[in-house]
Scaffold this motif. Sequence first.
Motif, short mmCIF file in Angstrom:
data_model
loop_
_atom_site.label_atom_id
_atom_site.label_comp_id
_atom_site.label_asym_id
_atom_site.label_seq_id
_atom_site.Cartn_x
_atom_site.Cartn_y
_atom_site.Cartn_z
N ASP A 283 30.98 -61.27 109.82
CA ASP A 283 29.81 -61.76 109.07
C ASP A 283 28.73 -60.68 109.00
O ASP A 283 28.20 -60.37 107.94
CB ASP A 283 29.17 -62.98 109.77
CG ASP A 283 29.97 -64.26 109.58
OD1 ASP A 283 30.90 -64.27 108.75
OD2 ASP A 283 29.66 -65.24 110.28
N ARG A 284 28.40 -60.13 110.17
CA ARG A 284 27.32 -59.13 110.23
C ARG A 284 27.68 -57.88 109.45
O ARG A 284 26.85 -57.30 108.75
CB ARG A 284 27.00 -58.75 111.69
CG ARG A 284 26.54 -59.89 112.60
CD ARG A 284 25.18 -60.46 112.22
NE ARG A 284 25.25 -61.50 111.22
CZ ARG A 284 25.63 -62.78 111.44
NH1 ARG A 284 25.94 -63.18 112.65
NH2 ARG A 284 25.65 -63.66 110.46
N PHE A 285 28.95 -57.46 109.56
CA PHE A 285 29.40 -56.27 108.83
C PHE A 285 29.26 -56.49 107.32
O PHE A 285 28.70 -55.65 106.60
CB PHE A 285 30.86 -55.95 109.19
CG PHE A 285 31.46 -54.85 108.34
CD1 PHE A 285 31.21 -53.51 108.63
CD2 PHE A 285 32.25 -55.15 107.24
CE1 PHE A 285 31.75 -52.50 107.84
CE2 PHE A 285 32.79 -54.14 106.45
CZ PHE A 285 32.54 -52.82 106.75
N LEU A 286 29.74 -57.63 106.85
CA LEU A 286 29.71 -57.90 105.40
C LEU A 286 28.27 -58.05 104.90
O LEU A 286 27.93 -57.59 103.81
CB LEU A 286 30.53 -59.15 105.07
CG LEU A 286 32.04 -58.95 105.13
CD1 LEU A 286 32.76 -60.28 104.99
CD2 LEU A 286 32.50 -57.99 104.03
N GLU A 287 27.47 -58.71 105.72
CA GLU A 287 26.06 -58.89 105.36
C GLU A 287 25.39 -57.54 105.13
O GLU A 287 24.69 -57.32 104.15
CB GLU A 287 25.36 -59.57 106.54
CG GLU A 287 24.58 -60.79 106.21
CD GLU A 287 24.28 -61.55 107.50
OE1 GLU A 287 24.42 -62.77 107.48
OE2 GLU A 287 23.95 -60.92 108.53
N LYS A 288 25.64 -56.63 106.08
CA LYS A 288 25.02 -55.31 106.03
C LYS A 288 25.56 -54.49 104.84
O LYS A 288 24.80 -53.87 104.09
CB LYS A 288 25.33 -54.58 107.35
CG LYS A 288 24.38 -53.48 107.66
CD LYS A 288 24.58 -53.01 109.09
CE LYS A 288 24.14 -51.56 109.18
NZ LYS A 288 24.79 -50.81 110.21
N MET A 289 26.90 -54.51 104.68
CA MET A 289 27.50 -53.75 103.59
C MET A 289 27.02 -54.26 102.23
O MET A 289 26.65 -53.50 101.35
CB MET A 289 29.04 -53.88 103.63
CG MET A 289 29.70 -53.07 104.69
SD MET A 289 29.60 -51.31 104.38
CE MET A 289 31.15 -51.01 103.56
N GLN A 290 27.05 -55.58 102.07
CA GLN A 290 26.68 -56.15 100.77
C GLN A 290 25.20 -55.92 100.49
O GLN A 290 24.82 -55.62 99.35
CB GLN A 290 27.02 -57.65 100.73
CG GLN A 290 26.60 -58.35 99.44
CD GLN A 290 27.38 -57.91 98.21
OE1 GLN A 290 28.33 -57.13 98.31
NE2 GLN A 290 26.96 -58.38 97.06
N ALA A 291 24.36 -56.04 101.52
CA ALA A 291 22.93 -55.79 101.31
C ALA A 291 22.72 -54.36 100.84
O ALA A 291 21.88 -54.09 99.97
CB ALA A 291 22.15 -56.05 102.59
N SER A 292 23.51 -53.42 101.36
CA SER A 292 23.30 -52.04 100.94
C SER A 292 23.87 -51.80 99.54
O SER A 292 23.30 -51.06 98.75
CB SER A 292 23.82 -51.06 101.99
OG SER A 292 25.12 -50.67 101.72
N VAL A 293 24.97 -52.48 99.19
CA VAL A 293 25.49 -52.39 97.82
C VAL A 293 24.45 -52.96 96.83
O VAL A 293 24.14 -52.35 95.81
CB VAL A 293 26.83 -53.17 97.69
CG1 VAL A 293 27.23 -53.37 96.24
CG2 VAL A 293 27.94 -52.44 98.44
#
Length: 339
Positions: A283-293
């Motif tokens: 969850d945290r990984f995807l949250e961070k990646m998507q926020a940066s995308v």
Amino acid sequence: MFIRECWYVAALSSELEGKPLSRQILGEHVAIYRTESGEVVAVADRCPHRGYPLSLGKVEGELLVCGYHGFTFDCSGSCVSVPGQDRIPTKADVRTYRVVEQGRWLWIWMGDGEADLTKLPETPWLVENPQWSSVTGYAKIDGSFDFLVDNLLDLSHETYLHNGSIGTPEVATTPIEVEVDDDAKVVRVFRHMDAVQCPPFYSKTTGLEGQVDRWQDIEYFPPGFYMLNARIAPVGQPPLADGSDDHAFHMKIFYGLTPASEGKVHDFWALARDFCVGDEEIDRFLEKMQASVVQEDVDALNILQARANESDTWSEVSIKIDRGGLAARRVLETMKQVQ
Ligand SMILES: [Fe+2]
């Protein structure tokens, strides 16, 4: 000119804790809050008394109290108390908006007519669901709604703007298929990439390395709801004839596109996945990646808007990859004409 008779995402459910939220939608200032019993209410963000934003007031039980002179409103927008007198002026009520909380997103009906629940997008992946985990986020873009539609309907930009996370060379080089359902007002864009490099966004979450089959199937429901169905699977293993596809990893990437005012748009996003369900590290990984995308898109669209503000003599050039975006523009134009 905005398309009004429809549902837009107004807020993430997670934004509705504590103080009332102030949000501009289709040029209108709206105050959104959750009462003590959990009901979510949206009202015009302007006290009928002297116009002070009600979002600066406070919630007391089931009531909203203006932070300037204490005018007090119930969930239906009726003024139930004013200071210093018993008689409440008939014009002291505040406009309310119909809202529906559906899992992680709150939807608002901005039309003048009665809210049409049959038009509310269904998002079962964003409510408590044992088969899916989801994360969500929000960004504000100082760029027009049309720029965001263009951005989301043409994912070839991933190769250049999101290189290193979701962009690989094949996204830009693989041709797309476009379908428009004029009756249902849906624009679909398909891009199926077979035996291509798995980008970090998916390799870190699925564990698949090297080459994969990667599909991107977009469904855009104009104006305000967009869903990208991403499928990542071992090479050469398409869904079976009966439709089952258990060997693949599925991710749905949602966007709620909500005009704030002319030239500004709210960008609500969510990701749901049918693998590693309940894994908070993912969850945290995807949250961070998507926020940066999303931030990469926000930066690009802000720049586009700043340039657009400088010149009105420039005109764009379109190519094959723009067919989805151009189809979306046509549908949006039709929706504006008929309302
Ligand atoms: Fe993007």
